[in-house]
Motif scaffolding. Structure first.
Motif, PDB file in Angstrom:
ATOM      1  N   VAL A 184       0.763  -1.287  -0.120  1.00 40.75           N
ATOM      2  CA  VAL A 184      -0.149   0.005   0.056  1.00 40.75           C
ATOM      3  C   VAL A 184       0.938   1.166   0.100  1.00 40.75           C
ATOM      4  CG1 VAL A 184      -1.761   1.061   1.358  1.00 40.75           C
ATOM      5  CG2 VAL A 184      -1.663  -1.499   0.986  1.00 40.75           C
TER       6      VAL A 184
ATOM      7  N   LYS B  86     -17.567   5.449   6.434  1.00 40.77           N
ATOM      8  CA  LYS B  86     -16.732   6.025   5.093  1.00 40.77           C
ATOM      9  C   LYS B  86     -17.370   6.942   4.349  1.00 40.77           C
ATOM     10  CE  LYS B  86     -15.616   1.382   3.148  1.00 40.77           C
ATOM     11  NZ  LYS B  86     -15.539   0.680   1.786  1.00 40.77           N
TER      12      LYS B  86
ATOM     13  N   HIS C 259      -7.579   6.956   5.206  1.00 44.15           N
ATOM     14  CA  HIS C 259      -8.734   6.374   4.432  1.00 44.15           C
ATOM     15  C   HIS C 259      -8.255   7.256   2.828  1.00 44.15           C
ATOM     16  CE1 HIS C 259     -12.530   7.161   3.429  1.00 44.15           C
ATOM     17  NE2 HIS C 259     -13.176   8.652   2.662  1.00 44.15           N
TER      18      HIS C 259
ATOM     19  N   GLU D  44      -7.619   5.361   0.406  1.00 39.21           N
ATOM     20  CA  GLU D  44      -8.031   3.829   0.609  1.00 39.21           C
ATOM     21  C   GLU D  44      -8.876   4.103  -1.472  1.00 39.21           C
ATOM     22  OE1 GLU D  44     -10.710   1.301   3.319  1.00 39.21           O
ATOM     23  OE2 GLU D  44     -10.352   3.480   3.718  1.00 39.21           O
ATOM     24  N   GLN D  45      -9.192   5.743  -0.981  1.00 42.46           N
ATOM     25  CA  GLN D  45      -9.386   6.435  -2.530  1.00 42.46           C
ATOM     26  C   GLN D  45      -8.845   6.290  -3.882  1.00 42.46           C
ATOM     27  OE1 GLN D  45     -12.430   7.343  -1.486  1.00 42.46           O
ATOM     28  NE2 GLN D  45     -11.629   6.454   0.373  1.00 42.46           N
TER      29      GLN D  45
ATOM     30  N   MET E  85      -6.742   3.028  -3.945  1.00 46.42           N
ATOM     31  CA  MET E  85      -6.797   1.909  -4.197  1.00 46.42           C
ATOM     32  C   MET E  85      -7.964   0.792  -4.715  1.00 46.42           C
ATOM     33  SD  MET E  85      -5.176   1.472   0.045  1.00 46.42           S
ATOM     34  CE  MET E  85      -4.709  -0.293  -0.628  1.00 46.42           C
TER      35      MET E  85
ATOM     36  N   GLU F 299      -5.699  -5.790  -0.340  1.00 46.06           N
ATOM     37  CA  GLU F 299      -5.063  -4.810   0.157  1.00 46.06           C
ATOM     38  C   GLU F 299      -6.150  -3.861   0.912  1.00 46.06           C
ATOM     39  OE1 GLU F 299      -0.737  -3.747  -3.099  1.00 46.06           O
ATOM     40  OE2 GLU F 299      -3.208  -2.505  -3.112  1.00 46.06           O
ATOM     41  N   LEU F 300      -7.407  -3.242   0.147  1.00 50.84           N
ATOM     42  CA  LEU F 300      -8.481  -2.585   0.749  1.00 50.84           C
ATOM     43  C   LEU F 300      -8.910  -3.592   2.712  1.00 50.84           C
ATOM     44  CD1 LEU F 300     -10.420  -1.861  -1.962  1.00 50.84           C
ATOM     45  CD2 LEU F 300      -9.403  -0.768  -0.495  1.00 50.84           C
TER      46      LEU F 300
ATOM     47  N   ILE G 196      -6.062  -3.000   4.624  1.00 47.71           N
ATOM     48  CA  ILE G 196      -6.012  -1.705   5.211  1.00 47.71           C
ATOM     49  C   ILE G 196      -7.354  -1.506   6.752  1.00 47.71           C
ATOM     50  CG2 ILE G 196      -8.208   0.929   4.815  1.00 47.71           C
ATOM     51  CD1 ILE G 196      -4.758   1.020   3.922  1.00 47.71           C
ATOM     52  N   ARG G 197      -8.428  -2.216   6.029  1.00 43.70           N
ATOM     53  CA  ARG G 197      -9.540  -2.372   6.758  1.00 43.70           C
ATOM     54  C   ARG G 197      -9.129  -3.200   8.001  1.00 43.70           C
ATOM     55  NH1 ARG G 197     -13.807  -5.940   8.929  1.00 43.70           N
ATOM     56  NH2 ARG G 197     -12.338  -7.846   8.120  1.00 43.70           N
TER      57      ARG G 197
END
Length: 265
Positions: free
Chosen positions: A16, A114, A156, A159-160, A162, A167-168, A171-172
């Motif tokens: 990431v 989100k 976050h 995330e926008q 990705m 990978e998401l 992040i979570r």
């Protein structure tokens, strides 16, 4: 959740890094890796698995509900021992109750959607910039709650940009790791762990041992809770800690600089 999955999450967080465009975003990823190492090295992967599954499936039901934030904060101020980790409702929002008797710290931590993270991203630009990698030195008041908010905000932002489901998901998991540490009441232990990470860069270990058995024999002679310190076992460094839930002295392996930089197991 198991150690292998935590380690793979650490590796994914390294991937990431290519989406990080600011120092704050790089720091957010490093802080995330530190939190996951903290959980892993304390042998709490199973507890984290259960917590993560609850985040996925459990319906969050507030223990109490208030019409306004002012009412909720007034309740928090006068409560003799607020229920740390409890969920309360404030209007249409949910909050975690964060309480530390040791630090005399009380706070309502929003459980943000989100959409709320996106709104927070715009508001962050108006705030005074602070170091996102804390150094809990003397006289400084460390707040894991604030670190969680800042870290999740910068995660976050990445995330926008990705699209990889893996990978998401990493992040979570990283975001939930901070909530886990807070909800088990180990904000103070995490602060001490960060302090020992810093001390390894400026001072030598207080003791050196050939084996873990020797180190734990020494640790049993220390007061409860033991003062924060760094010891060496062979070629590896360990943070002296205390599991407050179980009342146990613990040795938490300190990740190397390479592990923090690339998330390798």
């Amino acid at each position: 959740m198991n150690p292998v999955l935590i380690q793979s999450t650490l590796v994914l967080l390294h991937g990431v890094e290519r989406f990080a465009s600011t120092s704050e975003q790089h720091d957010a990823l490093e802080n995330s890796r530190i939190a996951l190492h903290f959980i892993l090295e304390r042998n709490e992967a199973i507890e984290f698995e259960e917590y993560l599954e609850g985040f996925n499936t459990a319906r969050l039901t507030p223990a109490l509900s208030f019409v306004t934030k002012e009412e909720a904060e007034a309740w928090l101020r006068v409560h003799p021992a607020p229920p740390h980790g409890a969920i309360i409702g404030v209007g249409d929002s949910l909050y975690h109750v964060a309480y530390s008797r040791e630090l005399e710290h009380r706070k309502l931590l929003r459980l943000a959607s989100k959409e709320e993270w996106a709104r927070m991203a715009g508001a962050e630009e108006e705030e005074e910039e602070e170091p996102s990698t804390p150094n809990p030195g003397r006289g400084a008041r460390f707040s894991l709650f604030d670190l969680c908010n800042k870290t999740c905000l910068h995660l976050h932002e990445m995330e926008q940009r990705m699209s990889s489901p893996e990978e998401l998901e990493a992040i979570r998991i990283a975001k939930i790791a901070f909530h886990f540490v807070m909800d088990i009441g180990e904000h103070h232990g995490f602060e001490e762990f960060l302090g020992t990470l810093h001390s390894t860069r400026v001072s030598r270990p207080v003791r050196s041992f050939a084996t873990r058995e020797e180190a734990y024999s020494w640790l049993e002679t220390q007061p409860s809770p033991p003062p924060p310190a760094v010891v060496a076992i062979g070629s590896e460094l360990y943070s002296v800690g205390f599991n407050r839930r179980k009342g146990l002295r613990v040795l938490i392996r300190i990740p190397t600089r390479r592990e923090l930089d690339i998330g390798s197991p």
